[in-house]
Design a protein around this motif. Structure first.
Motif, PDB file in Angstrom:
ATOM      1  N   LYS A  21       0.841  -1.204   0.000  1.00 47.54           N
ATOM      2  CA  LYS A  21       0.000   0.000   0.000  1.00 47.54           C
ATOM      3  C   LYS A  21       0.877   1.255   0.000  1.00 47.54           C
ATOM      4  O   LYS A  21       0.645   2.193  -0.771  1.00 47.54           O
ATOM      5  CB  LYS A  21      -0.920  -0.020   1.217  1.00 47.54           C
ATOM      6  N   LYS A  22       1.917   1.264   0.834  1.00 46.30           N
ATOM      7  CA  LYS A  22       2.833   2.410   0.885  1.00 46.30           C
ATOM      8  C   LYS A  22       3.579   2.574  -0.434  1.00 46.30           C
ATOM      9  O   LYS A  22       3.772   3.685  -0.916  1.00 46.30           O
ATOM     10  CB  LYS A  22       3.829   2.248   2.035  1.00 46.30           C
ATOM     11  N   ARG A  23       4.008   1.461  -1.027  1.00 47.28           N
ATOM     12  CA  ARG A  23       4.710   1.514  -2.312  1.00 47.28           C
ATOM     13  C   ARG A  23       3.793   2.057  -3.407  1.00 47.28           C
ATOM     14  O   ARG A  23       4.209   2.842  -4.242  1.00 47.28           O
ATOM     15  CB  ARG A  23       5.228   0.125  -2.715  1.00 47.28           C
ATOM     16  N   MET A  24       2.528   1.635  -3.385  1.00 51.88           N
ATOM     17  CA  MET A  24       1.586   2.092  -4.387  1.00 51.88           C
ATOM     18  C   MET A  24       1.361   3.598  -4.250  1.00 51.88           C
ATOM     19  O   MET A  24       1.333   4.328  -5.247  1.00 51.88           O
ATOM     20  CB  MET A  24       0.257   1.350  -4.251  1.00 51.88           C
ATOM     21  N   ILE A  25       1.220   4.078  -3.042  1.00 46.55           N
ATOM     22  CA  ILE A  25       1.050   5.516  -2.811  1.00 46.55           C
ATOM     23  C   ILE A  25       2.289   6.268  -3.290  1.00 46.55           C
ATOM     24  O   ILE A  25       2.186   7.313  -3.937  1.00 46.55           O
ATOM     25  CB  ILE A  25       0.757   5.798  -1.321  1.00 46.55           C
ATOM     26  N   SER A  26       3.457   5.711  -3.019  1.00 46.15           N
ATOM     27  CA  SER A  26       4.704   6.324  -3.465  1.00 46.15           C
ATOM     28  C   SER A  26       4.764   6.402  -4.992  1.00 46.15           C
ATOM     29  O   SER A  26       5.157   7.420  -5.569  1.00 46.15           O
ATOM     30  CB  SER A  26       5.885   5.531  -2.916  1.00 46.15           C
ATOM     31  N   ILE A  27       4.355   5.327  -5.655  1.00 44.72           N
ATOM     32  CA  ILE A  27       4.358   5.292  -7.123  1.00 44.72           C
ATOM     33  C   ILE A  27       3.347   6.294  -7.671  1.00 44.72           C
ATOM     34  O   ILE A  27       3.625   7.009  -8.637  1.00 44.72           O
ATOM     35  CB  ILE A  27       4.082   3.862  -7.626  1.00 44.72           C
ATOM     36  N   GLN A  28       2.171   6.390  -7.049  1.00 48.78           N
ATOM     37  CA  GLN A  28       1.163   7.356  -7.484  1.00 48.78           C
ATOM     38  C   GLN A  28       1.681   8.788  -7.342  1.00 48.78           C
ATOM     39  O   GLN A  28       1.441   9.633  -8.206  1.00 48.78           O
ATOM     40  CB  GLN A  28      -0.132   7.168  -6.694  1.00 48.78           C
ATOM     41  N   ASP A  29       2.392   9.064  -6.260  1.00 47.81           N
ATOM     42  CA  ASP A  29       2.975  10.385  -6.063  1.00 47.81           C
ATOM     43  C   ASP A  29       3.990  10.703  -7.153  1.00 47.81           C
ATOM     44  O   ASP A  29       4.032  11.821  -7.674  1.00 47.81           O
ATOM     45  CB  ASP A  29       3.631  10.493  -4.682  1.00 47.81           C
ATOM     46  N   GLU A  30       4.813   9.733  -7.500  1.00 47.51           N
ATOM     47  CA  GLU A  30       5.808   9.929  -8.554  1.00 47.51           C
ATOM     48  C   GLU A  30       5.135  10.165  -9.903  1.00 47.51           C
ATOM     49  O   GLU A  30       5.578  11.012 -10.682  1.00 47.51           O
ATOM     50  CB  GLU A  30       6.758   8.725  -8.635  1.00 47.51           C
ATOM     51  N   LEU A  31       4.056   9.430 -10.183  1.00 45.10           N
ATOM     52  CA  LEU A  31       3.319   9.633 -11.431  1.00 45.10           C
ATOM     53  C   LEU A  31       2.704  11.026 -11.493  1.00 45.10           C
ATOM     54  O   LEU A  31       2.717  11.679 -12.534  1.00 45.10           O
ATOM     55  CB  LEU A  31       2.225   8.572 -11.587  1.00 45.10           C
ATOM     56  N   LYS A  32       2.176  11.486 -10.371  1.00 41.31           N
ATOM     57  CA  LYS A  32       1.584  12.832 -10.313  1.00 41.31           C
ATOM     58  C   LYS A  32       2.648  13.890 -10.591  1.00 41.31           C
ATOM     59  O   LYS A  32       2.406  14.848 -11.337  1.00 41.31           O
ATOM     60  CB  LYS A  32       0.938  13.050  -8.937  1.00 41.31           C
ATOM     61  N   LYS A  33       3.838  13.707 -10.018  1.00 45.05           N
ATOM     62  CA  LYS A  33       4.932  14.655 -10.263  1.00 45.05           C
ATOM     63  C   LYS A  33       5.314  14.664 -11.734  1.00 45.05           C
ATOM     64  O   LYS A  33       5.550  15.712 -12.319  1.00 45.05           O
ATOM     65  CB  LYS A  33       6.147  14.303  -9.405  1.00 45.05           C
ATOM     66  N   LEU A  34       5.355  13.483 -12.338  1.00 47.07           N
ATOM     67  CA  LEU A  34       5.696  13.374 -13.749  1.00 47.07           C
ATOM     68  C   LEU A  34       4.636  14.043 -14.620  1.00 47.07           C
ATOM     69  O   LEU A  34       4.962  14.752 -15.568  1.00 47.07           O
ATOM     70  CB  LEU A  34       5.860  11.901 -14.129  1.00 47.07           C
ATOM     71  N   GLU A  35       3.360  13.841 -14.287  1.00 45.76           N
ATOM     72  CA  GLU A  35       2.279  14.495 -15.021  1.00 45.76           C
ATOM     73  C   GLU A  35       2.401  16.008 -14.912  1.00 45.76           C
ATOM     74  O   GLU A  35       2.188  16.731 -15.893  1.00 45.76           O
ATOM     75  CB  GLU A  35       0.924  14.041 -14.486  1.00 45.76           C
ATOM     76  N   ASP A  36       2.722  16.520 -13.727  1.00 44.02           N
ATOM     77  CA  ASP A  36       2.885  17.954 -13.535  1.00 44.02           C
ATOM     78  C   ASP A  36       4.025  18.505 -14.389  1.00 44.02           C
ATOM     79  O   ASP A  36       3.921  19.591 -14.952  1.00 44.02           O
ATOM     80  CB  ASP A  36       3.134  18.284 -12.058  1.00 44.02           C
ATOM     81  N   VAL A  37       5.108  17.757 -14.492  1.00 43.36           N
ATOM     82  CA  VAL A  37       6.245  18.184 -15.317  1.00 43.36           C
ATOM     83  C   VAL A  37       5.837  18.236 -16.785  1.00 43.36           C
ATOM     84  O   VAL A  37       6.168  19.187 -17.492  1.00 43.36           O
ATOM     85  CB  VAL A  37       7.462  17.242 -15.121  1.00 43.36           C
TER      86      VAL A  37
END
Length: 129
Positions: A21-37
């Motif tokens: 669950k923590k890893r999935m949240i971490s991956i989602q956060d990274e994807l959001k950062k990438l989308e923002d970029v």
């Protein structure tokens, strides 16, 4: 915390669940950062490089809309009130923005400082910022 395979296999089911669950949240956060970029990069595209009609580009340029960042801050109503900018131009712009995963009326920080210094529109009469 990242586990080795052997360590992961030794965890209880509850610990495995919490870890994943923590890893999935971490991956989602990274994807959001990438989308923002990606969105930020698209804001720097010059309007004249988009696949728009000459009429649409001229109308946008006449209204000091030179970057996609300028464009996405506008609402449909603002564009339709611009001289010589009609429904056909509006639909054309919306389709191009859709292809960039953007839309009209977005709440983005624009213009960024990097453009303010390079673009004469943001300079005062003395030539300074």
């Amino acid at each position: 915390m990242i586990y080795e395979i052997e360590e992961y296999l030794e965890l209880s089911n509850k610990d495995k669940y919490n870890y994943l669950k923590k890893r999935m949240i971490s991956i989602q956060d990274e994807l959001k950062k990438l989308e923002d970029v990606i969105i930020q990069d698209n804001l720097f595209i010059k309007i004249y490089t988009l696949e728009l009609s000459v009429r649409s580009i001229n109308c946008l340029s006449y209204n000091n809309i030179d970057y996609v960042g300028d464009l996405v801050k506008c609402s449909e109503g603002q564009l339709l009130r611009a001289p010589n900018f009609g429904r056909k131009s509006l639909n054309e712009v919306k389709e191009v923005l859709k292809n960039l995963d953007l839309e009209l009326g977005m709440d983005v920080v624009w213009p960024p400082c990097i453009i303010q210094y390079k673009d004469k529109r943001f300079l005062n009469e003395e030539g300074g910022v």
